[in-house]
Design an enzyme around this catalytic site. Structure first.
Site: not given
Length: 307
Positions: A92, A96, A100, A106, A113, A117
């Protein structure tokens, strides 16, 4: 030039069958040179990208596969399940970073995501509710709070903040707690990671702690010989009782093969305060989203009355 010739040339010009240079040579539509404006526009747009194959989203798909694998092993194989579930949670943070690094952030990836979770945590809490029926209402409440809080927060962000605004972009004037939670990557990682670690610890304790989860296979004092009580020394082999590996009795057999409860207790104890703070953040997030949407409703009513 005769009038007939002039009319023919005018017709060709209107139908676009004459060359753009005006040299009087007619061309067919298939051989027509594309306009410079269209060519420049295509060059600016570049090649069409496939959002579903962006690196962060590929990592998200991997998380889903690992999560489903952990659910498969969850009833009977606590060690394998814990490893798969933990790797899925750790990825997770990686998606991210990939978003970046590759400049591939998006809306689809953000929603994927969040949904992953919520679903994985809910599935684990469902198992804990079945492992400890007496405390099932607590786990059910945690599922409801988690889903309601994030749904309302996402909906309020999109409806009030605009379709292009990220749910992690929080104004400090609206909520200082949420601002600190979402704008610090360290705080966000610690809270989410230890929250999941707390539930993993509880899951392991359901297999390892006789205090929290006494096994039905323990012998019962004063039990009659040849009784149907599982665990009685005079009882036949358990395999003849629980032919199906997915029966409730098979779950008890798995619990009978105890794993050491020391580290699950340590994990649960260390992560408990952070888990409690995470639930507090969920409550603040839900209340803040409710107030934000209510402000929008009042503004819309005022506008209707003025009009």
């Amino acid at each position: 030039m005769s009038a007939r010739t002039r009319r023919q040339k005018a017709a060709l010009a209107v139908n676009g069958e004459e060359s753009e240079e005006g040299n009087g040579v007619a061309t067919t539509p298939s051989k027509r040179t594309p306009s410079k404006k269209r060519t420049r526009s295509a060059a600016r747009e570049g090649p069409r990208e496939n959002v579903f194959l962006f690196w962060p989203n590929l990592i998200g798909y991997t998380r889903i596969i690992l999560a489903f694998a952990s659910l498969y092993y969850m009833p009977l194989h606590p060690r394998t399940c814990s490893i798969l579930y933990s790797v899925s949670c750790l990825l997770d943070a990686l998606d991210g970073y990939a978003a970046r690094y590759f400049d591939q952030s998006t809306t689809f990836g953000a929603v994927l995501d969040m949904v992953t979770d919520r679903c994985t945590t809910s599935c684990l809490l469902v198992f804990l509710g079945s492992a400890w029926p007496r405390w099932a209402i607590i786990f059910q409440g945690l599922i409801c709070l988690d889903l309601a809080s994030h749904y309302m927060h996402m909906y309020a962000t999109l409806s009030m903040g605009g379709s292009n605004q990220s749910h992690k972009k929080i104004d400090s004037s609206r909520s200082w707690v949420l601002y600190q939670y979402y704008n610090s990557k360290v705080v966000l990682f610690i809270c989410c990671g230890l929250n999941e670690l707390f539930f993993i610890g509880l899951y392991l304790l359901s297999f390892s702690s006789p205090t929290l989860s006494p096994s039905l296979l323990q012998p019962v004092p004063d039990a009659q010989p040849f009784s149907a009580q599982p665990g009685n020394p005079a009882h036949p082999q358990p395999g003849s009782l629980f032919a199906s590996p997915w029966s409730a009795g098979a779950l008890e057999l798995a619990r009978a093969n105890k794993i050491d409860s020391f580290w699950p207790w340590v994990i649960t104890g260390v992560a408990a305060p952070v888990m409690a703070f995470k639930q507090f953040v969920n409550i603040v997030q839900m209340v803040n989203a409710s107030k934000w949407m209510a402000e929008g409703d009042l503004e819309a009513r005022r506008n209707r009355k003025r009009n």
